[in-house]
Design a protein around this motif. Structure first.
Motif, PDB file in Angstrom:
ATOM      1  N   GLY A 114       0.835  -1.215   0.000  1.00 51.87           N
ATOM      2  CA  GLY A 114       0.000   0.000   0.000  1.00 51.87           C
ATOM      3  C   GLY A 114       0.862   1.254   0.000  1.00 51.87           C
ATOM      4  N   THR A 115       1.919   1.244   0.803  1.00 49.50           N
ATOM      5  CA  THR A 115       2.806   2.415   0.874  1.00 49.50           C
ATOM      6  C   THR A 115       3.450   2.668  -0.487  1.00 49.50           C
ATOM      7  OG1 THR A 115       3.315   1.787   3.147  1.00 49.50           O
ATOM      8  CG2 THR A 115       4.763   3.411   2.140  1.00 49.50           C
ATOM      9  N   GLY A 116       3.890   1.583  -1.128  1.00 54.97           N
ATOM     10  CA  GLY A 116       4.518   1.713  -2.450  1.00 54.97           C
ATOM     11  C   GLY A 116       3.527   2.276  -3.455  1.00 54.97           C
ATOM     12  N   LEU A 117       2.286   1.760  -3.434  1.00 53.02           N
ATOM     13  CA  LEU A 117       1.266   2.250  -4.372  1.00 53.02           C
ATOM     14  C   LEU A 117       0.953   3.714  -4.112  1.00 53.02           C
ATOM     15  CD1 LEU A 117      -1.161  -0.819  -4.522  1.00 53.02           C
ATOM     16  CD2 LEU A 117       0.393   0.005  -6.318  1.00 53.02           C
ATOM     17  N   GLY A 118       0.887   4.063  -2.806  1.00 51.80           N
ATOM     18  CA  GLY A 118       0.624   5.462  -2.429  1.00 51.80           C
ATOM     19  C   GLY A 118       1.679   6.376  -3.030  1.00 51.80           C
ATOM     20  N   ALA A 119       2.954   5.956  -2.928  1.00 55.96           N
ATOM     21  CA  ALA A 119       4.047   6.779  -3.470  1.00 55.96           C
ATOM     22  C   ALA A 119       3.960   6.862  -4.989  1.00 55.96           C
ATOM     23  CB  ALA A 119       5.396   6.195  -3.053  1.00 55.96           C
ATOM     24  N   LEU A 120       3.486   5.749  -5.600  1.00 55.10           N
ATOM     25  CA  LEU A 120       3.381   5.692  -7.064  1.00 55.10           C
ATOM     26  C   LEU A 120       2.410   6.748  -7.583  1.00 55.10           C
ATOM     27  CD1 LEU A 120       4.627   3.611  -9.049  1.00 55.10           C
ATOM     28  CD2 LEU A 120       2.456   2.391  -8.985  1.00 55.10           C
ATOM     29  N   PHE A 121       1.290   6.883  -6.879  1.00 57.87           N
ATOM     30  CA  PHE A 121       0.246   7.785  -7.380  1.00 57.87           C
ATOM     31  C   PHE A 121       0.287   9.176  -6.738  1.00 57.87           C
ATOM     32  CE2 PHE A 121      -1.564   3.497  -8.174  1.00 57.87           C
ATOM     33  CZ  PHE A 121      -1.557   3.576  -9.551  1.00 57.87           C
ATOM     34  N   ALA A 122       1.241   9.395  -5.849  1.00 58.77           N
ATOM     35  CA  ALA A 122       1.338  10.727  -5.216  1.00 58.77           C
ATOM     36  C   ALA A 122       1.948  11.726  -6.204  1.00 58.77           C
ATOM     37  CB  ALA A 122       2.202  10.635  -3.968  1.00 58.77           C
ATOM     38  N   SER A 123       1.943  12.994  -5.819  1.00 54.53           N
ATOM     39  CA  SER A 123       2.561  13.991  -6.708  1.00 54.53           C
ATOM     40  C   SER A 123       3.762  14.619  -5.996  1.00 54.53           C
ATOM     41  CB  SER A 123       1.538  15.070  -7.061  1.00 54.53           C
ATOM     42  OG  SER A 123       1.019  15.602  -5.874  1.00 54.53           O
ATOM     43  N   GLY A 124       4.550  15.349  -6.767  1.00 53.61           N
ATOM     44  CA  GLY A 124       5.731  16.026  -6.187  1.00 53.61           C
ATOM     45  C   GLY A 124       6.960  15.143  -6.213  1.00 53.61           C
ATOM     46  N   GLY A 125       8.074  15.685  -6.669  1.00 56.15           N
ATOM     47  CA  GLY A 125       9.339  14.941  -6.729  1.00 56.15           C
ATOM     48  C   GLY A 125       9.299  13.844  -7.786  1.00 56.15           C
ATOM     49  N   THR A 126      10.412  13.158  -7.962  1.00 56.97           N
ATOM     50  CA  THR A 126      10.427  12.065  -8.931  1.00 56.97           C
ATOM     51  C   THR A 126       9.842  10.821  -8.271  1.00 56.97           C
ATOM     52  OG1 THR A 126      12.577  11.247  -8.224  1.00 56.97           O
ATOM     53  CG2 THR A 126      12.584  12.960  -9.938  1.00 56.97           C
ATOM     54  N   LEU A 127       9.435   9.873  -9.097  1.00 49.71           N
ATOM     55  CA  LEU A 127       8.869   8.630  -8.561  1.00 49.71           C
ATOM     56  C   LEU A 127       9.907   7.933  -7.684  1.00 49.71           C
ATOM     57  CD1 LEU A 127       6.718   6.440  -8.399  1.00 49.71           C
ATOM     58  CD2 LEU A 127       7.609   5.476 -10.535  1.00 49.71           C
ATOM     59  N   ALA A 128      11.160   7.908  -8.149  1.00 51.36           N
ATOM     60  CA  ALA A 128      12.221   7.229  -7.386  1.00 51.36           C
ATOM     61  C   ALA A 128      12.366   7.869  -6.010  1.00 51.36           C
ATOM     62  CB  ALA A 128      13.531   7.306  -8.154  1.00 51.36           C
ATOM     63  N   ASP A 129      12.334   9.200  -5.964  1.00 49.85           N
ATOM     64  CA  ASP A 129      12.470   9.892  -4.671  1.00 49.85           C
ATOM     65  C   ASP A 129      11.290   9.572  -3.757  1.00 49.85           C
ATOM     66  OD1 ASP A 129      14.834  10.960  -5.387  1.00 49.85           O
ATOM     67  OD2 ASP A 129      14.069  12.972  -5.874  1.00 49.85           O
ATOM     68  N   ARG A 130      10.079   9.576  -4.361  1.00 50.70           N
ATOM     69  CA  ARG A 130       8.884   9.312  -3.543  1.00 50.70           C
ATOM     70  C   ARG A 130       8.932   7.898  -2.973  1.00 50.70           C
ATOM     71  NH1 ARG A 130       6.026  11.705  -7.865  1.00 50.70           N
ATOM     72  NH2 ARG A 130       5.051   9.704  -8.403  1.00 50.70           N
ATOM     73  N   LEU A 131       9.317   6.941  -3.826  1.00 50.03           N
ATOM     74  CA  LEU A 131       9.391   5.548  -3.365  1.00 50.03           C
ATOM     75  C   LEU A 131      10.448   5.396  -2.278  1.00 50.03           C
ATOM     76  CD1 LEU A 131       9.029   3.424  -6.627  1.00 50.03           C
ATOM     77  CD2 LEU A 131       7.535   3.369  -4.618  1.00 50.03           C
ATOM     78  N   LYS A 132      11.589   6.024  -2.513  1.00 54.58           N
ATOM     79  CA  LYS A 132      12.686   5.909  -1.545  1.00 54.58           C
ATOM     80  C   LYS A 132      12.237   6.469  -0.182  1.00 54.58           C
ATOM     81  CE  LYS A 132      17.487   7.112  -0.838  1.00 54.58           C
ATOM     82  NZ  LYS A 132      18.484   8.106  -1.093  1.00 54.58           N
ATOM     83  N   ALA A 133      11.607   7.670  -0.241  1.00 53.11           N
ATOM     84  CA  ALA A 133      11.178   8.300   1.014  1.00 53.11           C
ATOM     85  C   ALA A 133      10.148   7.422   1.727  1.00 53.11           C
ATOM     86  CB  ALA A 133      10.606   9.685   0.723  1.00 53.11           C
ATOM     87  N   ALA A 134       9.196   6.868   0.951  1.00 58.65           N
ATOM     88  CA  ALA A 134       8.121   6.087   1.583  1.00 58.65           C
ATOM     89  C   ALA A 134       8.651   4.769   2.151  1.00 58.65           C
ATOM     90  CB  ALA A 134       7.017   5.808   0.558  1.00 58.65           C
ATOM     91  N   LEU A 135       9.537   4.122   1.412  1.00 57.00           N
ATOM     92  CA  LEU A 135       9.934   2.769   1.813  1.00 57.00           C
ATOM     93  C   LEU A 135      11.115   2.745   2.786  1.00 57.00           C
ATOM     94  CD1 LEU A 135       9.361   0.921  -1.586  1.00 57.00           C
ATOM     95  CD2 LEU A 135       7.878   0.958   0.433  1.00 57.00           C
ATOM     96  N   THR A 136      11.795   3.892   2.930  1.00 53.05           N
ATOM     97  CA  THR A 136      12.877   3.899   3.924  1.00 53.05           C
ATOM     98  C   THR A 136      12.468   4.640   5.203  1.00 53.05           C
ATOM     99  OG1 THR A 136      13.830   5.870   2.929  1.00 53.05           O
ATOM    100  CG2 THR A 136      14.760   3.749   2.210  1.00 53.05           C
TER     101      THR A 136
END
Ligand code: HEM
Length: 453
Positions: free
Chosen positions: A30-52
């Motif tokens: 769910g966290t990964g999907l949330g980062a996928l569909f969120a806005s702001g920053g690059t996808l890689a940055d959003r995923l990194k922030a959410a999953l770490t």
């Protein structure tokens, strides 16, 4: 017969292991999907922030404890130290096993310690040898456990009190409290203030990063670290020479080292003293400051725990303040793993279904964070509790290389935070200022909190 009575508890713990692992997996997806569909920053940055994020890390280890408690990968995650692949160890029994088998799993830091000192190892980088015992014993004669109640704790308490009192209703915790308090301890207790507070903070922080966190050996950063080490050595050499010339008998750590040298103790030449003190200072300052900020950040995310910590501080209940801080650190330890390298082929969890053969040269990440949340060993691991036995905590390693400053940490962290916690209506400052800001470094550089005067 007794094993029969233990059966329900054992079953319940297994169920918790399964529940935590499955739930962790779902929430992580769910966290990964949330980062996928969120806005702001690059996808890689959003995923990194959410999953770490700390909670994601805890969930990832819950998944590992269930599905892959001893995960062996061919990938080299750390390249700063030689290795042939990586293993992650997640169950508490295995983490403690790895960190107690020094002949199988050795420390790796020797090469970088030698760069820092200009040639010699420091005891954290040594295997279990006579030289290790000599050096650590010498330093234990200088840094005495008796000093904690007699010197260190009162000094830290008074220093933190004064620093907080000087802050008018809002404070940038690293800059105005945790870093200066520790820098002052290096002056008052260790006798090694550095040329200035700013430089001793910068040097110890840079070299800590170089030893433990510069996992990919960034050449630009490494060049900076080598320059820093040279400056640190030069200052320490001249400072030792000046203290010897002064001929005094100041009873601080450096003063005691010089007394031991005069007594002819082996391993206490000027250069040995310099190297040992550089090692201790790197261990002391950035770690204690960062841990204080992480604990505070975690408490601020937990209104009940924060209220409990503040009430304890207001009532002068030091043990309860400390219990809140160490429980907060269980959720946010400074280091979530302790790493070792397999010195020879070895097996983890021999005889168990989860057993894994570890090849010589594999880097083994033993997760102390995961160990402190393992439901097979820890009661209600996801609850914030202040009544846990001290043995629950693996906040600064365990086994041979367990933190040299362990007793200092138990006194210093509560002493630093107590005057803040005693303030009325302690809260994050508004906006981004109220969030931990590492300013591109691995440690908190800014973190503003506010309180009523
Ligand atoms: C909250 C603050 C601190 C944290 C989180 C911390 C963390 C750690 C950890 C995780 C280790 C084990 C490393 C390993 O096994 O690979 C360690 C060892 C060590 N720490 Fe700390 N530390 C802290 C404070 C201190 C202080 C105050 C000092 C110095 C007075 C210090 C000096 C050392 C030394 C010398 C070792 C190596 C011990 C040995 O090899 O026998 N640390 N620390």
């Amino acid at each position: 017969m007794q094993w029969l009575l233990n059966l329900p508890v054992a079953l319940w713990r297994r169920l918790l292991l399964i529940g935590q692992g499955l739930l962790g997996l779902l929430v992580l997806i769910g966290t990964g999907l949330g980062a996928l569909f969120a806005s702001g920053g690059t996808l890689a940055d959003r995923l990194k922030a959410a999953l770490t994020a700390p909670a994601s890390l805890r969930r990832a280890f819950a998944v590992a404890r269930l599905f892959a408690p001893n995960l062996v990968l061919k990938t080299k995650i750390i390249t700063a130290y030689d290795n042939d692949g990586t293993a992650f160890v997640a169950r508490r029994a295995d983490v403690i096993d790895v960190l107690s088998r020094d002949a199988d799993f050795g420390v790796v830091y020797g090469t970088r310690m030698e760069t820092i000192t200009g040639g010699e190892n420091f005891f954290l980088g040594m295997q279990d040898t006579p030289r290790y015992t000599r050096d650590v014993s010498n330093m234990r004669l200088a840094v005495r456990r008796d000093d904690v109640p007699a010197v260190v704790a009162p000094f830290m308490a008074a220093t933190a009190e004064a620093l907080v009192a000087a802050a008018p209703g809002t404070i940038d915790v690293p800059q105005m409290l945790s870093l200066p308090a520790n820098a002052r301890l290096l002056d008052h207790y260790f006798g090694t203030p550095g040329p200035s507070q700013a430089e001793i903070i910068d040097w110890t922080t840079t070299l800590f990063q170089y030893l433990f966190l510069d996992l990919k050996a960034d050449p630009v950063f490494d060049a900076k670290a080598e320059k820093t080490a040279a400056a640190f050595r030069a200052w320490m050499d001249s400072h030792i020479a000046a203290r010897k010339a002064e001929g005094g008998t100041r009873d601080d750590i450096l003063g005691r080292c010089l007394v031991m040298q005069a007594g002819g103790l082996p391993g206490m030449s000027d250069r040995d003293i310099r190297n040992n003190l550089i090692g201790l200072l790197i261990g002391e300052l950035p770690t204690t400051s960062a841990a204080a900020n992480l604990a505070l950040d975690e408490l601020l995310d937990r209104p009940d725990a924060l209220a409990g910590a503040c009430a304890a501080a207001g009532a002068g209940d030091d043990d309860l303040v400390a219990a809140h801080i160490f429980e907060a650190l269980r959720f946010r330890p400074l280091n979530p793993v302790v790493y070792r390298r397999a010195m020879r082929d070895a097996t983890i969890a021999e005889g168990r279904v989860r057993a894994r053969r570890i090849k010589k040269g594999t880097m083994v990440m033993a997760s102390n964070l995961s160990a402190m949340f393992d439901p097979l060993a820890i009661s209600s691991p996801n609850s914030f509790r202040t009544d846990r036995p001290w043995e629950t905590y693996i906040l600064w390693g365990t086994g041979l290389h367990a933190c040299f400053g362990a007793y200092l940490n138990r006194a210093n962290l509560p002493a630093i935070l107590k005057p803040l916690l005693a303030k009325r209506n302690l809260r994050r400052a508004a906006g981004p200022a109220g969030q931990l800001d590492n300013a591109g470094s691995p440690f908190p550089v800014h973190f503003h909190v506010a309180f009523d005067q």
